[in-house]
Design a protein around this motif. Sequence first.
Motif, PDB file in Angstrom:
ATOM      1  N   ARG A  17     -62.056  -7.429  63.599  1.00  0.00           N
ATOM      2  CA  ARG A  17     -60.757  -6.904  64.029  1.00  0.00           C
ATOM      3  C   ARG A  17     -59.819  -8.031  64.449  1.00  0.00           C
ATOM      4  NH1 ARG A  17     -61.140  -1.214  66.691  1.00  0.00           N
ATOM      5  NH2 ARG A  17     -62.946  -0.355  65.652  1.00  0.00           N
ATOM      6  N   VAL A  18     -60.362  -9.007  65.185  1.00  0.00           N
ATOM      7  CA  VAL A  18     -59.546 -10.144  65.618  1.00  0.00           C
ATOM      8  C   VAL A  18     -59.020 -10.899  64.405  1.00  0.00           C
ATOM      9  CG1 VAL A  18     -59.591 -12.407  66.754  1.00  0.00           C
ATOM     10  CG2 VAL A  18     -60.626 -10.422  67.878  1.00  0.00           C
ATOM     11  N   PHE A  19     -59.885 -11.195  63.446  1.00  0.00           N
ATOM     12  CA  PHE A  19     -59.451 -11.938  62.269  1.00  0.00           C
ATOM     13  C   PHE A  19     -58.422 -11.151  61.473  1.00  0.00           C
ATOM     14  CE2 PHE A  19     -63.554 -14.297  62.828  1.00  0.00           C
ATOM     15  CZ  PHE A  19     -62.953 -15.492  63.185  1.00  0.00           C
ATOM     16  N   HIS A  20     -58.562  -9.840  61.444  1.00  0.00           N
ATOM     17  CA  HIS A  20     -57.581  -9.005  60.750  1.00  0.00           C
ATOM     18  C   HIS A  20     -56.216  -9.127  61.434  1.00  0.00           C
ATOM     19  CE1 HIS A  20     -55.835  -5.722  58.514  1.00  0.00           C
ATOM     20  NE2 HIS A  20     -55.466  -5.172  59.658  1.00  0.00           N
ATOM     21  N   VAL A  21     -56.197  -9.035  62.765  1.00  0.00           N
ATOM     22  CA  VAL A  21     -54.941  -9.121  63.512  1.00  0.00           C
ATOM     23  C   VAL A  21     -54.341 -10.519  63.404  1.00  0.00           C
ATOM     24  CG1 VAL A  21     -53.951  -9.074  65.843  1.00  0.00           C
ATOM     25  CG2 VAL A  21     -55.497  -7.256  65.098  1.00  0.00           C
ATOM     26  N   VAL A  22     -55.167 -11.543  63.531  1.00  0.00           N
ATOM     27  CA  VAL A  22     -54.674 -12.920  63.507  1.00  0.00           C
ATOM     28  C   VAL A  22     -54.099 -13.280  62.141  1.00  0.00           C
ATOM     29  CG1 VAL A  22     -55.416 -15.342  63.596  1.00  0.00           C
ATOM     30  CG2 VAL A  22     -56.165 -13.732  65.364  1.00  0.00           C
ATOM     31  N   HIS A  23     -54.709 -12.795  61.080  1.00  0.00           N
ATOM     32  CA  HIS A  23     -54.276 -13.160  59.732  1.00  0.00           C
ATOM     33  C   HIS A  23     -53.358 -12.126  59.095  1.00  0.00           C
ATOM     34  CE1 HIS A  23     -56.792 -16.633  59.860  1.00  0.00           C
ATOM     35  NE2 HIS A  23     -57.848 -15.895  60.166  1.00  0.00           N
TER      36      HIS A  23
END
Length: 72
Positions: free
Chosen positions: A59-65
């Motif tokens: 989820r973090v990587f989705h939001v960050v990217h």
Amino acid sequence: MRQAKFTLAELEEEEQSLERLRRWHRDLMARDVFGAPEAAEAGERLRQCAAVCEDYAERVFHVVHETPKDSR
């Protein structure tokens, strides 16, 4: 209500906490000479924590990217 923080810093903190739990579990298992009946449940809960952490990381990587939408 708890607010979700989808940042790399928060992810790093959660991963450090998970690693600390893994170390404690490993140390406790090494000292468990009597075979505590709760050991299997503790191992399963640790696996569940790891799965939740993995989901959070995705989820973090989705939001960050995530690319911002055009604001026309």
